[in-house]
Design a protein around this motif. Structure first.
Motif, short mmCIF file in Angstrom:
data_model
loop_
_atom_site.label_atom_id
_atom_site.label_comp_id
_atom_site.label_asym_id
_atom_site.label_seq_id
_atom_site.Cartn_x
_atom_site.Cartn_y
_atom_site.Cartn_z
N LYS A 2 65.92 -52.10 -50.42
CA LYS A 2 65.65 -52.90 -51.65
C LYS A 2 64.86 -52.22 -52.24
N ILE A 20 61.62 -50.60 -51.03
CA ILE A 20 61.56 -51.20 -50.35
C ILE A 20 62.03 -51.06 -49.12
N ARG A 21 61.62 -50.95 -48.18
CA ARG A 21 61.90 -50.68 -46.44
C ARG A 21 62.77 -51.89 -46.34
N ASP A 23 61.52 -51.90 -43.30
CA ASP A 23 60.19 -52.64 -43.15
C ASP A 23 59.00 -52.51 -43.07
N GLY A 24 59.61 -53.03 -45.30
CA GLY A 24 58.18 -53.50 -45.73
C GLY A 24 58.08 -52.42 -45.97
N THR A 25 57.77 -51.72 -45.42
CA THR A 25 56.90 -50.12 -46.02
C THR A 25 57.93 -49.65 -47.63
N GLN A 26 57.32 -48.93 -48.17
CA GLN A 26 57.16 -49.03 -50.07
C GLN A 26 56.94 -47.28 -50.25
N GLU A 159 70.30 -53.69 -54.99
CA GLU A 159 70.35 -54.20 -52.28
C GLU A 159 71.16 -52.81 -52.25
#
Length: 163
Positions: A2, A20-21, A23-26, A159
């Motif tokens: 995203k 925002i990957r 896996d939730g990391t940014q 996205e």
């Protein structure tokens, strides 16, 4: 992945992009205002349309810090950079020039891509099957119109379909 592009105040020189990957990391970066669609958002159009996974945004999705990926992607002497990253940057640069001119010129676009790749010592990408004027230039103009509608301190969320 995203992408969240945030437009800052009217007098600010920069907006921002947050990635925002899966896996939730940014990771995030400041985007200079250019009067047209920001360079990093042109990457979204190009890499998503061409289904590139090894371009600037692909490097970010794979875990690279956005600043590192940006530095690597713009280093014309970086022989280790994957062809797809070079191709993405070349197409983005040429597409950006077309947006600046306000009209699409197929010959200038192709020459821009060839020249950007040659500067980096790489062959130009094969864009067979891509209707560049519609799928890239048209998509970039559509996204630019959406970006222009974003009010100060507003956000545009995108996205990536392929990464």
């Amino acid at each position: 992945m995203k992408l969240i592009a945030t437009k800052h105040g009217k007098s600010d020189k920069y907006d921002s992009l947050l990635c925002i990957r899966g896996d939730g990391t940014q990771t995030s970066v400041a985007m200079p205002r250019q009067g047209i669609l920001p360079h990093d958002l042109i990457h979204f159009v190009v890499e998503d349309t061409l289904a590139y996974t090894g371009g600037f945004l692909g490097m970010v999705a794979a875990g690279s810090d956005i600043g590192f990926a940006m530095t690597q992607g713009h280093d014309i002497a970086n022989a280790a950079l994957a062809d797809q990253a070079v191709h993405a940057e070349a197409v983005v640069e040429s597409l950006q020039a077309q947006l600046w001119s306000g009209a699409f010129d197929p010959g200038q676009f192709v020459e821009g891509v060839r020249g950007a790749c040659a500067t980096r010592g790489r062959p130009a990408p094969e864009l067979a099957g891509v209707v560049v004027e519609d799928q890239l230039y048209g998509a970039a103009r559509t996204l630019a119109a959406k970006w222009q509608e974003v009010p100060p301190h507003g956000r545009l969320e995108l996205e990536m379909k392929h990464i």
